[in-house]
Design a protein around this motif. Sequence first.
Motif, PDB file in Angstrom:
ATOM      1  N   TYR A  40       0.824  -1.167   0.070  1.00 19.28           N
ATOM      2  CA  TYR A  40      -0.061   0.050  -0.074  1.00 19.28           C
ATOM      3  C   TYR A  40       0.982   1.215   0.065  1.00 19.28           C
ATOM      4  CZ  TYR A  40      -3.100  -3.574   1.878  1.00 19.28           C
ATOM      5  OH  TYR A  40      -3.521  -4.879   2.043  1.00 19.28           O
TER       6      TYR A  40
ATOM      7  N   TYR B 209      -0.490  11.927   1.966  1.00 19.23           N
ATOM      8  CA  TYR B 209      -1.240  12.717   3.038  1.00 19.23           C
ATOM      9  C   TYR B 209      -0.680  14.356   2.996  1.00 19.23           C
ATOM     10  CZ  TYR B 209      -1.868   8.934   6.311  1.00 19.23           C
ATOM     11  OH  TYR B 209      -2.235   7.711   7.052  1.00 19.23           O
TER      12      TYR B 209
ATOM     13  N   PHE C  87      -4.817  12.574   5.883  1.00 21.39           N
ATOM     14  CA  PHE C  87      -4.880  11.420   4.941  1.00 21.39           C
ATOM     15  C   PHE C  87      -5.662  11.818   3.972  1.00 21.39           C
ATOM     16  CE2 PHE C  87      -5.087   7.171   3.071  1.00 21.39           C
ATOM     17  CZ  PHE C  87      -6.396   7.136   2.633  1.00 21.39           C
TER      18      PHE C  87
ATOM     19  N   LEU D  18      -5.284   6.341  -0.440  1.00 24.12           N
ATOM     20  CA  LEU D  18      -4.497   5.215  -0.516  1.00 24.12           C
ATOM     21  C   LEU D  18      -4.681   4.215  -1.616  1.00 24.12           C
ATOM     22  CD1 LEU D  18      -4.590   2.744   2.622  1.00 24.12           C
ATOM     23  CD2 LEU D  18      -4.968   2.051   0.292  1.00 24.12           C
TER      24      LEU D  18
ATOM     25  N   ASN E 162       3.140  -2.694  11.192  1.00 20.43           N
ATOM     26  CA  ASN E 162       2.233  -1.695  10.625  1.00 20.43           C
ATOM     27  C   ASN E 162       2.436  -0.335  10.748  1.00 20.43           C
ATOM     28  OD1 ASN E 162       2.498  -1.401  13.500  1.00 20.43           O
ATOM     29  ND2 ASN E 162       0.599  -1.827  14.149  1.00 20.43           N
TER      30      ASN E 162
ATOM     31  N   TYR F  41      -5.528   0.753  17.395  1.00 25.35           N
ATOM     32  CA  TYR F  41      -3.989   0.750  17.057  1.00 25.35           C
ATOM     33  C   TYR F  41      -3.650   2.306  17.198  1.00 25.35           C
ATOM     34  CZ  TYR F  41      -4.440  -3.848  15.004  1.00 25.35           C
ATOM     35  OH  TYR F  41      -4.681  -5.166  14.911  1.00 25.35           O
TER      36      TYR F  41
ATOM     37  N   TYR G 148      -0.263   5.033  17.601  1.00 31.21           N
ATOM     38  CA  TYR G 148       1.015   5.309  17.308  1.00 31.21           C
ATOM     39  C   TYR G 148       1.431   6.571  17.735  1.00 31.21           C
ATOM     40  CZ  TYR G 148      -0.828   2.367  13.532  1.00 31.21           C
ATOM     41  OH  TYR G 148      -1.535   1.241  12.917  1.00 31.21           O
TER      42      TYR G 148
ATOM     43  N   TYR H 165       4.553   9.457  16.466  1.00 28.19           N
ATOM     44  CA  TYR H 165       5.637   9.761  15.681  1.00 28.19           C
ATOM     45  C   TYR H 165       5.967  11.406  16.017  1.00 28.19           C
ATOM     46  CZ  TYR H 165       3.224   6.740  11.882  1.00 28.19           C
ATOM     47  OH  TYR H 165       2.686   5.777  11.589  1.00 28.19           O
TER      48      TYR H 165
ATOM     49  N   PHE I 142       8.484   7.635  12.439  1.00 24.92           N
ATOM     50  CA  PHE I 142       7.848   6.614  13.487  1.00 24.92           C
ATOM     51  C   PHE I 142       8.452   6.362  14.714  1.00 24.92           C
ATOM     52  CE2 PHE I 142       5.355   2.833  14.472  1.00 24.92           C
ATOM     53  CZ  PHE I 142       6.368   1.935  14.913  1.00 24.92           C
TER      54      PHE I 142
ATOM     55  N   SER J  24       4.585   1.780  17.917  1.00 22.06           N
ATOM     56  CA  SER J  24       3.093   1.446  17.685  1.00 22.06           C
ATOM     57  C   SER J  24       2.585   0.583  18.872  1.00 22.06           C
ATOM     58  CB  SER J  24       2.826   0.527  16.379  1.00 22.06           C
ATOM     59  OG  SER J  24       3.670  -0.545  16.369  1.00 22.06           O
TER      60      SER J  24
ATOM     61  N   SER K  55       3.682  -3.017  19.725  1.00 22.20           N
ATOM     62  CA  SER K  55       3.850  -4.042  18.772  1.00 22.20           C
ATOM     63  C   SER K  55       4.784  -3.557  17.943  1.00 22.20           C
ATOM     64  CB  SER K  55       2.626  -4.035  17.962  1.00 22.20           C
ATOM     65  OG  SER K  55       2.182  -2.870  17.684  1.00 22.20           O
ATOM     66  N   GLU K  56       5.578  -2.551  17.769  1.00 23.51           N
ATOM     67  CA  GLU K  56       6.723  -2.204  17.240  1.00 23.51           C
ATOM     68  C   GLU K  56       7.348  -0.976  17.813  1.00 23.51           C
ATOM     69  OE1 GLU K  56       6.250  -2.491  12.891  1.00 23.51           O
ATOM     70  OE2 GLU K  56       8.409  -2.133  12.595  1.00 23.51           O
TER      71      GLU K  56
ATOM     72  N   GLY L  29      -4.320  -2.260  12.213  1.00 27.21           N
ATOM     73  CA  GLY L  29      -3.109  -1.989  12.156  1.00 27.21           C
ATOM     74  C   GLY L  29      -2.292  -2.051  11.189  1.00 27.21           C
ATOM     75  N   SER L  30      -2.795  -2.605   9.961  1.00 22.51           N
ATOM     76  CA  SER L  30      -2.103  -2.650   8.788  1.00 22.51           C
ATOM     77  C   SER L  30      -2.216  -1.418   8.110  1.00 22.51           C
ATOM     78  CB  SER L  30      -2.671  -3.860   7.962  1.00 22.51           C
ATOM     79  OG  SER L  30      -4.145  -3.612   7.531  1.00 22.51           O
ATOM     80  N   ALA L  31      -1.457  -1.243   6.982  1.00 21.02           N
ATOM     81  CA  ALA L  31      -1.386  -0.088   6.184  1.00 21.02           C
ATOM     82  C   ALA L  31      -2.625   0.181   4.981  1.00 21.02           C
ATOM     83  CB  ALA L  31       0.036   0.105   5.562  1.00 21.02           C
ATOM     84  N   ASP L  32      -3.575  -0.780   5.168  1.00 24.92           N
ATOM     85  CA  ASP L  32      -4.581  -0.789   4.003  1.00 24.92           C
ATOM     86  C   ASP L  32      -5.829   0.141   4.751  1.00 24.92           C
ATOM     87  OD1 ASP L  32      -6.590  -3.555   4.895  1.00 24.92           O
ATOM     88  OD2 ASP L  32      -5.413  -2.118   6.416  1.00 24.92           O
ATOM     89  N   ASN L  33      -5.508   0.888   5.708  1.00 23.35           N
ATOM     90  CA  ASN L  33      -6.336   1.811   6.062  1.00 23.35           C
ATOM     91  C   ASN L  33      -5.766   3.237   6.477  1.00 23.35           C
ATOM     92  OD1 ASN L  33      -7.170   1.471   9.360  1.00 23.35           O
ATOM     93  ND2 ASN L  33      -5.622   0.044   8.416  1.00 23.35           N
ATOM     94  N   GLU L  34      -6.384   4.364   6.631  1.00 21.32           N
ATOM     95  CA  GLU L  34      -5.517   5.500   7.103  1.00 21.32           C
ATOM     96  C   GLU L  34      -5.230   5.729   8.379  1.00 21.32           C
ATOM     97  OE1 GLU L  34      -9.575   7.880   6.007  1.00 21.32           O
ATOM     98  OE2 GLU L  34      -8.197   9.203   7.052  1.00 21.32           O
ATOM     99  N   GLN L  35      -4.310   6.466   9.031  1.00 20.79           N
ATOM    100  CA  GLN L  35      -3.901   6.857  10.161  1.00 20.79           C
ATOM    101  C   GLN L  35      -4.407   8.164  10.182  1.00 20.79           C
ATOM    102  OE1 GLN L  35      -0.043   6.001  11.517  1.00 20.79           O
ATOM    103  NE2 GLN L  35       0.005   3.980  10.744  1.00 20.79           N
TER     104      GLN L  35
ATOM    105  N   PHE M   6      -4.199  11.601  12.436  1.00 22.73           N
ATOM    106  CA  PHE M   6      -3.204  12.306  13.154  1.00 22.73           C
ATOM    107  C   PHE M   6      -3.974  13.051  13.943  1.00 22.73           C
ATOM    108  CE2 PHE M   6       0.889  10.832  11.728  1.00 22.73           C
ATOM    109  CZ  PHE M   6       0.598   9.892  10.785  1.00 22.73           C
TER     110      PHE M   6
END
Lengths: 111, 115
Positions: free
Chosen positions: A32, A36, A46, A49, A97, B31, B33, B35, B45, B48, B55-56, B98-104, B106
Amino acid sequence: SQKIEQNSEALNIQEGKTATLTCNYTNYSPAYLQWYRQDPGRGPVFLLLIRENEKEKRKERLKVTFDTTLKQSLFHITASQPADSATYLCALEAAGNKLTFGGGTRVLVKP
Amino acid sequence: EPEVTQTPSHQVTQMGQEVILRCVPISNHLYFYWYRQILGQKVEFLVSFYNNEISEKSEIFDDQFSVERPDGSNFTLKIRSTKLEDSAMYFCASNIRGSADNEQFFGPGTRLTVL
Protein backbone atom coordinates in the motif's frame (compact mmCIF):
# COMPACT_ATOMS: atom_id res chain seq x y z
CA SER A 1 18.35 0.26 3.13
CA GLN A 2 14.82 1.38 2.36
CA LYS A 3 14.45 4.86 0.92
CA ILE A 4 11.56 7.09 -0.03
CA GLU A 5 12.34 10.17 -2.05
CA GLN A 6 10.18 13.12 -2.87
CA ASN A 7 11.25 16.25 -4.66
CA SER A 8 12.45 18.52 -1.89
CA GLU A 9 12.17 21.62 -4.05
CA ALA A 10 8.95 23.55 -3.69
CA LEU A 11 6.54 23.35 -6.58
CA ASN A 12 5.18 26.75 -7.61
CA ILE A 13 2.14 26.52 -9.81
CA GLN A 14 -0.47 28.84 -11.24
CA GLU A 15 -4.04 28.50 -10.06
CA GLY A 16 -6.04 26.26 -12.35
CA LYS A 17 -3.05 24.23 -13.52
CA THR A 18 -2.25 20.62 -12.60
CA ALA A 19 0.41 19.95 -9.99
CA THR A 20 2.27 16.65 -10.32
CA LEU A 21 4.34 15.31 -7.45
CA THR A 22 6.64 12.30 -7.48
CA CYS A 23 7.40 9.68 -4.87
CA ASN A 24 10.17 7.20 -5.61
CA TYR A 25 11.17 4.33 -3.38
CA THR A 26 13.93 1.76 -3.27
CA ASN A 27 14.41 -1.53 -1.47
CA TYR A 28 10.69 -1.73 -0.77
CA SER A 29 7.87 -3.88 -1.96
CA PRO A 30 4.94 -2.11 -0.33
CA ALA A 31 1.45 -3.46 -0.62
CA TYR A 32 0.00 0.00 0.00
CA LEU A 33 1.02 3.57 -0.56
CA GLN A 34 -0.63 6.57 1.06
CA TRP A 35 -0.58 10.30 0.45
CA TYR A 36 -1.06 12.87 3.19
CA ARG A 37 -1.31 16.63 3.31
CA GLN A 38 0.48 18.60 6.01
CA ASP A 39 -0.04 22.28 6.75
CA PRO A 40 2.59 24.21 8.76
CA GLY A 41 2.55 23.26 12.43
CA ARG A 42 -0.23 20.70 11.93
CA GLY A 43 -0.47 16.93 11.79
CA PRO A 44 -0.65 15.01 8.51
CA VAL A 45 -4.11 14.56 7.03
CA PHE A 46 -4.88 11.48 4.97
CA LEU A 47 -5.79 12.02 1.33
CA LEU A 48 -5.60 8.79 -0.67
CA LEU A 49 -4.51 5.19 -0.40
CA ILE A 50 -3.58 2.99 -3.35
CA ARG A 51 -2.93 -0.74 -3.37
CA GLU A 52 -0.15 -2.48 -5.27
CA ASN A 53 -2.65 -4.07 -7.65
CA GLU A 54 -4.25 -0.71 -8.46
CA LYS A 55 -2.78 1.46 -11.17
CA GLU A 56 -4.75 4.59 -10.44
CA LYS A 57 -7.03 6.07 -7.77
CA ARG A 58 -9.06 9.27 -7.88
CA LYS A 59 -10.78 11.43 -5.31
CA GLU A 60 -12.35 14.66 -6.47
CA ARG A 61 -9.48 16.72 -7.97
CA LEU A 62 -6.81 14.32 -6.76
CA LYS A 63 -5.32 11.41 -8.69
CA VAL A 64 -2.67 8.93 -7.62
CA THR A 65 -0.85 6.36 -9.72
CA PHE A 66 1.27 3.49 -8.47
CA ASP A 67 3.85 1.79 -10.68
CA THR A 68 5.44 -1.07 -8.79
CA THR A 69 7.83 -1.78 -11.67
CA LEU A 70 9.22 1.74 -11.66
CA LYS A 71 8.83 1.90 -7.86
CA GLN A 72 7.10 5.21 -8.23
CA SER A 73 3.88 6.96 -7.36
CA LEU A 74 2.64 10.15 -8.98
CA PHE A 75 0.22 12.49 -7.21
CA HIS A 76 -1.78 14.95 -9.27
CA ILE A 77 -3.83 17.93 -8.16
CA THR A 78 -5.97 19.10 -11.04
CA ALA A 79 -7.51 22.57 -11.32
CA SER A 80 -5.29 23.64 -8.44
CA GLN A 81 -6.46 26.32 -6.02
CA PRO A 82 -4.54 28.52 -3.55
CA ALA A 83 -6.12 26.45 -0.75
CA ASP A 84 -4.18 23.44 -2.07
CA SER A 85 -0.95 25.11 -0.93
CA ALA A 86 0.61 22.73 1.59
CA THR A 87 3.25 20.02 1.90
CA TYR A 88 2.30 16.64 0.48
CA LEU A 89 3.75 13.51 2.01
CA CYS A 90 4.09 10.08 0.51
CA ALA A 91 3.97 7.21 3.02
CA LEU A 92 4.68 3.53 2.60
CA GLU A 93 3.91 0.54 4.68
CA ALA A 94 7.10 -0.82 6.14
CA ALA A 95 7.53 -3.92 8.23
CA GLY A 96 4.66 -4.40 10.61
CA ASN A 97 2.08 -1.67 10.78
CA LYS A 98 4.19 1.46 10.75
CA LEU A 99 4.23 4.08 8.02
CA THR A 100 7.49 5.40 6.65
CA PHE A 101 7.20 8.92 5.25
CA GLY A 102 9.02 10.72 2.51
CA GLY A 103 10.36 14.19 3.13
CA GLY A 104 7.39 15.82 1.42
CA THR A 105 7.03 18.28 -1.41
CA ARG A 106 5.77 21.78 -0.72
CA VAL A 107 3.23 23.08 -3.20
CA LEU A 108 2.47 26.77 -3.59
CA VAL A 109 -0.48 27.66 -5.79
CA LYS A 110 -0.47 31.27 -6.90
CA PRO A 111 -3.67 33.09 -7.77
CA GLU B 1 -16.30 14.16 12.97
CA PRO B 2 -14.16 12.23 15.47
CA GLU B 3 -10.61 13.42 15.86
CA VAL B 4 -7.42 12.64 17.72
CA THR B 5 -6.61 15.23 20.37
CA GLN B 6 -3.28 15.97 22.01
CA THR B 7 -2.22 17.97 25.04
CA PRO B 8 -0.40 20.17 25.64
CA SER B 9 0.00 21.93 22.32
CA HIS B 10 3.40 23.25 23.41
CA GLN B 11 5.67 21.98 26.16
CA VAL B 12 8.87 23.70 27.21
CA THR B 13 11.19 21.81 29.54
CA GLN B 14 14.73 21.82 30.83
CA MET B 15 17.21 19.21 29.68
CA GLY B 16 17.12 16.17 31.95
CA GLN B 17 13.50 16.66 32.99
CA GLU B 18 10.74 14.16 32.41
CA VAL B 19 7.83 15.01 30.14
CA ILE B 20 4.56 13.26 29.45
CA LEU B 21 2.72 13.94 26.23
CA ARG B 22 -0.94 13.02 26.15
CA CYS B 23 -3.22 11.84 23.40
CA VAL B 24 -6.83 10.81 23.16
CA PRO B 25 -7.23 8.55 20.11
CA ILE B 26 -10.50 8.11 18.26
CA SER B 27 -12.72 6.02 20.48
CA ASN B 28 -13.29 2.94 18.30
CA HIS B 29 -9.70 2.72 17.11
CA LEU B 30 -7.53 -0.11 18.35
CA TYR B 31 -4.05 0.78 17.11
CA PHE B 32 -2.11 3.74 18.36
CA TYR B 33 1.11 5.36 17.23
CA TRP B 34 3.59 8.06 18.11
CA TYR B 35 5.59 9.86 15.46
CA ARG B 36 7.94 12.78 15.73
CA GLN B 37 9.02 15.49 13.31
CA ILE B 38 12.11 17.53 13.94
CA LEU B 39 11.78 20.99 12.40
CA GLY B 40 12.25 20.81 8.64
CA GLN B 41 12.66 17.04 8.62
CA LYS B 42 10.59 13.94 7.88
CA VAL B 43 7.82 12.54 10.00
CA GLU B 44 9.48 9.60 11.78
CA PHE B 45 7.82 6.57 13.34
CA LEU B 46 8.53 6.03 17.03
CA VAL B 47 6.23 3.30 18.29
CA SER B 48 3.00 1.42 17.68
CA PHE B 49 0.76 0.05 20.39
CA TYR B 50 -2.01 -2.51 20.37
CA ASN B 51 -3.82 -4.50 23.01
CA ASN B 52 -1.91 -2.77 25.80
CA GLU B 53 1.52 -3.56 24.51
CA ILE B 54 4.08 -2.23 22.10
CA SER B 55 3.81 -3.95 18.74
CA GLU B 56 6.74 -2.23 17.10
CA LYS B 57 9.28 0.45 17.89
CA SER B 58 11.99 2.27 15.99
CA GLU B 59 15.62 2.69 16.91
CA ILE B 60 14.76 6.20 18.11
CA PHE B 61 12.50 4.74 20.79
CA ASP B 62 15.20 3.84 23.32
CA ASP B 63 15.00 3.24 27.06
CA GLN B 64 14.27 6.91 27.68
CA PHE B 65 10.89 6.54 26.02
CA SER B 66 7.84 4.70 27.22
CA VAL B 67 4.18 4.55 26.28
CA GLU B 68 1.13 3.76 28.30
CA ARG B 69 -2.61 3.54 28.00
CA PRO B 70 -3.50 4.28 31.61
CA ASP B 71 -7.25 4.17 31.08
CA GLY B 72 -9.71 3.51 28.29
CA SER B 73 -9.14 6.78 26.51
CA ASN B 74 -5.67 8.27 27.05
CA PHE B 75 -2.46 7.21 25.34
CA THR B 76 0.73 8.76 26.69
CA LEU B 77 4.34 9.12 25.63
CA LYS B 78 6.87 9.66 28.41
CA ILE B 79 10.42 10.85 27.92
CA ARG B 80 12.30 10.20 31.13
CA SER B 81 15.29 12.49 30.79
CA THR B 82 14.92 14.89 27.91
CA LYS B 83 17.82 15.85 25.68
CA LEU B 84 18.18 18.88 23.44
CA GLU B 85 17.75 16.63 20.40
CA ASP B 86 14.31 15.54 21.63
CA SER B 87 13.00 18.96 20.59
CA ALA B 88 10.42 18.22 17.89
CA MET B 89 6.73 18.00 17.09
CA TYR B 90 5.27 14.80 18.45
CA PHE B 91 2.22 13.41 16.70
CA CYS B 92 -0.13 10.78 18.01
CA ALA B 93 -2.11 8.73 15.50
CA SER B 94 -4.65 5.96 15.56
CA ASN B 95 -6.48 3.66 13.20
CA ILE B 96 -8.98 0.84 13.22
CA ARG B 97 -6.76 -1.84 11.74
CA GLY B 98 -3.05 -2.02 12.30
CA SER B 99 -2.18 -2.70 8.69
CA ALA B 100 -1.40 -0.02 6.15
CA ASP B 101 -4.59 -0.69 4.19
CA ASN B 102 -6.40 1.98 6.15
CA GLU B 103 -5.62 5.57 6.96
CA GLN B 104 -4.04 6.77 10.15
CA PHE B 105 -5.69 9.71 11.85
CA PHE B 106 -3.16 12.16 13.25
CA GLY B 107 -3.57 14.58 16.11
CA PRO B 108 -2.53 18.24 15.91
CA GLY B 109 0.77 17.52 17.65
CA THR B 110 2.67 18.67 20.72
CA ARG B 111 5.63 20.93 20.13
CA LEU B 112 8.33 19.94 22.62
CA THR B 113 11.12 22.42 23.25
CA VAL B 114 14.02 21.23 25.38
CA LEU B 115 16.25 24.02 26.73
